[in-house]
Design an enzyme around this catalytic site. Structure first.
Site, mmCIF file in Angstrom:
data_model
loop_
_atom_site.group_PDB
_atom_site.id
_atom_site.type_symbol
_atom_site.label_atom_id
_atom_site.label_comp_id
_atom_site.label_asym_id
_atom_site.label_seq_id
_atom_site.Cartn_x
_atom_site.Cartn_y
_atom_site.Cartn_z
ATOM 1 N N THR A 33 15.520 -26.343 12.709
ATOM 2 C CA THR A 33 14.162 -26.206 12.193
ATOM 3 C C THR A 33 13.770 -27.368 11.290
ATOM 4 O O THR A 33 14.507 -27.726 10.362
ATOM 5 C CB THR A 33 14.016 -24.886 11.415
ATOM 6 O OG1 THR A 33 14.343 -23.794 12.274
ATOM 7 C CG2 THR A 33 12.592 -24.717 10.901
ATOM 8 N N LYS A 39 12.731 -27.014 16.323
ATOM 9 C CA LYS A 39 11.685 -26.028 16.054
ATOM 10 C C LYS A 39 10.880 -26.529 14.860
ATOM 11 O O LYS A 39 11.444 -26.764 13.783
ATOM 12 C CB LYS A 39 12.293 -24.660 15.754
ATOM 13 C CG LYS A 39 11.249 -23.617 15.347
ATOM 14 C CD LYS A 39 11.886 -22.263 15.126
ATOM 15 C CE LYS A 39 10.925 -21.299 14.497
ATOM 16 N NZ LYS A 39 11.481 -19.941 14.332
ATOM 17 N N LYS A 69 7.908 -26.161 12.092
ATOM 18 C CA LYS A 69 7.046 -25.249 11.347
ATOM 19 C C LYS A 69 5.667 -25.889 11.159
ATOM 20 O O LYS A 69 5.552 -27.024 10.669
ATOM 21 C CB LYS A 69 7.661 -24.935 9.989
ATOM 22 C CG LYS A 69 8.913 -24.079 10.048
ATOM 23 C CD LYS A 69 8.596 -22.645 10.431
ATOM 24 C CE LYS A 69 9.815 -21.745 10.309
ATOM 25 N NZ LYS A 69 9.494 -20.348 10.651
ATOM 26 N N ASP A 86 6.296 -23.196 15.511
ATOM 27 C CA ASP A 86 6.083 -21.880 14.901
ATOM 28 C C ASP A 86 4.891 -21.978 13.958
ATOM 29 O O ASP A 86 4.960 -22.652 12.927
ATOM 30 C CB ASP A 86 7.338 -21.451 14.143
ATOM 31 C CG ASP A 86 7.228 -20.045 13.578
ATOM 32 O OD1 ASP A 86 6.175 -19.401 13.760
ATOM 33 O OD2 ASP A 86 8.205 -19.579 12.943
ATOM 34 N N GLU A 115 5.206 -20.077 18.607
ATOM 35 C CA GLU A 115 5.604 -18.765 18.110
ATOM 36 C C GLU A 115 4.526 -18.226 17.181
ATOM 37 O O GLU A 115 4.081 -18.922 16.256
ATOM 38 C CB GLU A 115 6.936 -18.933 17.362
ATOM 39 C CG GLU A 115 7.675 -17.674 17.047
ATOM 40 C CD GLU A 115 8.984 -17.972 16.332
ATOM 41 O OE1 GLU A 115 9.530 -17.027 15.745
ATOM 42 O OE2 GLU A 115 9.461 -19.127 16.356
ATOM 43 N N LYS A 133 14.835 -10.467 16.261
ATOM 44 C CA LYS A 133 15.535 -10.755 15.011
ATOM 45 C C LYS A 133 16.113 -9.453 14.476
ATOM 46 O O LYS A 133 15.414 -8.435 14.397
ATOM 47 C CB LYS A 133 14.585 -11.343 13.963
ATOM 48 C CG LYS A 133 14.084 -12.746 14.246
ATOM 49 C CD LYS A 133 13.146 -13.208 13.129
ATOM 50 C CE LYS A 133 12.632 -14.614 13.359
ATOM 51 N NZ LYS A 133 11.631 -15.000 12.318
ATOM 52 N N CYS A 189 16.306 -15.925 13.524
ATOM 53 C CA CYS A 189 16.940 -15.483 12.284
ATOM 54 C C CYS A 189 16.048 -15.813 11.111
ATOM 55 O O CYS A 189 15.063 -16.539 11.231
ATOM 56 C CB CYS A 189 18.300 -16.160 12.104
ATOM 57 S SG CYS A 189 18.208 -17.961 11.831
ATOM 58 N N ASP A 197 17.321 -19.613 18.152
ATOM 59 C CA ASP A 197 16.998 -20.225 16.859
ATOM 60 C C ASP A 197 17.865 -19.560 15.792
ATOM 61 O O ASP A 197 17.398 -18.730 15.017
ATOM 62 C CB ASP A 197 15.509 -20.041 16.564
ATOM 63 C CG ASP A 197 15.105 -20.596 15.201
ATOM 64 O OD1 ASP A 197 15.740 -21.569 14.747
ATOM 65 O OD2 ASP A 197 14.171 -20.038 14.587
ATOM 66 N N ASP A 236 19.837 -21.116 13.316
ATOM 67 C CA ASP A 236 20.272 -22.272 12.522
ATOM 68 C C ASP A 236 20.308 -22.009 11.028
ATOM 69 O O ASP A 236 20.486 -22.943 10.240
ATOM 70 C CB ASP A 236 19.353 -23.473 12.798
ATOM 71 C CG ASP A 236 17.912 -23.230 12.353
ATOM 72 O OD1 ASP A 236 17.545 -22.060 12.117
ATOM 73 O OD2 ASP A 236 17.141 -24.208 12.247
#
Length: 332
Positions: free
Chosen positions: A130, A153, A155, A180, A206, A251, A279, A301, A303
């Site tokens: 991320t 990923k 943000k 995301d 996401e 999750k 997570c 995901d 990490d």
């Protein structure tokens, strides 16, 4: 498996792990991962489970610890995983206790959790890394440092997102990317950004819209596939996602543990959804049970420990093959 009366005890603890730098999403920045650990003891056997209380769902460290302590009597009376599903609602507190029950059962039986769950032995799972929200140049530098990873990923959070993704792509020209939005977009934002992000090689977004305000997805063209996160909690939430989402992010802190996560995984696949396993910001103890759910998932995901300055010992092994299954000393 039922626990023997008076021999089963439950301890609850709050633990904190420093983040490597800071972790920023559209809702704010964090410098520590705050987790709650449930520890079950019976004779010489110990089972543990970790959860991450999430303010987005009205959870606090204190509230989760109180909820778990309230289960001590039921644990002493022989609470098992099946009874737990109706004794507590989905969420972080049930996750910690459910995973502790799995771990204790495995320790007592001398087996691994996946054997008890009748699943294939887990293999190492490649995981996304991320890149947290920040100014474009900062995100470009971090993407460049992590361009070797199999999946990034990113943000995002609304205004300026296109510049951020352009900067990330500049830093990591060939890395696969998912993004995301953390409920930070509007339908107009999606309509504007989706074609641009697809052209930049982004594979999926996401949770672009707030959960409960995502009806537009049912009629919106979705050139960029959409994954449900805050809109997807357990099997009961699955029906409401049909026609709006292409993927579901499972999750354990949302499902309330491994028991429901495995059910949701199977139900989502049967309903035709793509599978993502994610997570919170956590230690290896949270990730260990999620690795069983993540086998064969389209997007993984997991990490959380990679974002920490210090993980617990022993932790999970991460290498070029991904996140490896846990040792029995850690969990399961």
């Amino acid at each position: 498996m039922r626990l023997d009366t008076a021999e089963a005890t439950l301890d609850v603890a709050h633990e904190s792990f420093p983040v490597d730098g800071s972790f920023t999403i559209s809702r704010g920045a964090r410098k520590t991962a705050e987790v709650v650990v449930a520890t079950l003891r019976r004779g010489g056997h110990v089972g543990r489970g970790e959860c991450v209380p999430y303010a987005r769902y009205g959870e606090t460290i204190e509230g989760v610890m109180e909820a778990l302590r309230g289960m001590a009597g039921a644990v002493a009376d022989g609470l098992d995983r099946e009874a737990l599903q109706s004794a507590m609602p989905p969420g972080a507190a049930r996750n910690a206790l459910d995973c502790a029950l799995w771990d204790l059962e495995a320790k007592r039986a001398g087996k691994r959790v996946w054997e008890i769950a009748r699943r294939d032995p887990p293999a190492p799972v490649p995981t996304a890394f991320t890149i947290s929200l920040g100014p474009p140049e900062q995100m470009r530098r971090k993407a460049a440092r992590n361009a070797f990873r199999g999946l990034l990923k990113i943000k995002l959070g609304g205004e300026g997102d296109l510049a951020r993704i352009r900067a990330v792509r500049e830093g990591a020209p060939y890395a696969p990317i998912v993004v995301d939005a953390n409920e930070g977009w509007t339908p107009d934002t999606y309509a504007e950004l989706a074609p641009e992000l697809v052209a930049l090689g982004v594979l999926m977004v996401e949770q672009p819209f707030p959960a409960g305000a995502d009806e537009a997805l049912a009629t919106l063209e979705r050139p960029l596939p959409v994954c449900a996160d805050e809109s997807a909690h357990d099997c009961a939430s699955l029906e409401g996602l049909r026609g709006k989402y292409d993927m579901v992010n499972v999750k354990l802190d949302k499902t309330g543990g491994l028991t429901e996560a495995l059910k949701l995984r199977d139900a989502a696949e049967a309903a035709g959804f793509g599978l993502m396993v994610g997570c919170m910001l956590c230690s290896s103890l949270s990730i260990a049970p999620a690795l069983i759910v993540a086998q064969g998932a389209a997007v993984v995901d997991l990490d959380g420990p990679l974002l920490l300055a210090r993980d617990r010992e022993p932790g999970l092994l991460y290498d070029e093959a991904g996140a490896h299954p846990p040792s029995p000393e850690l969990w399961g």
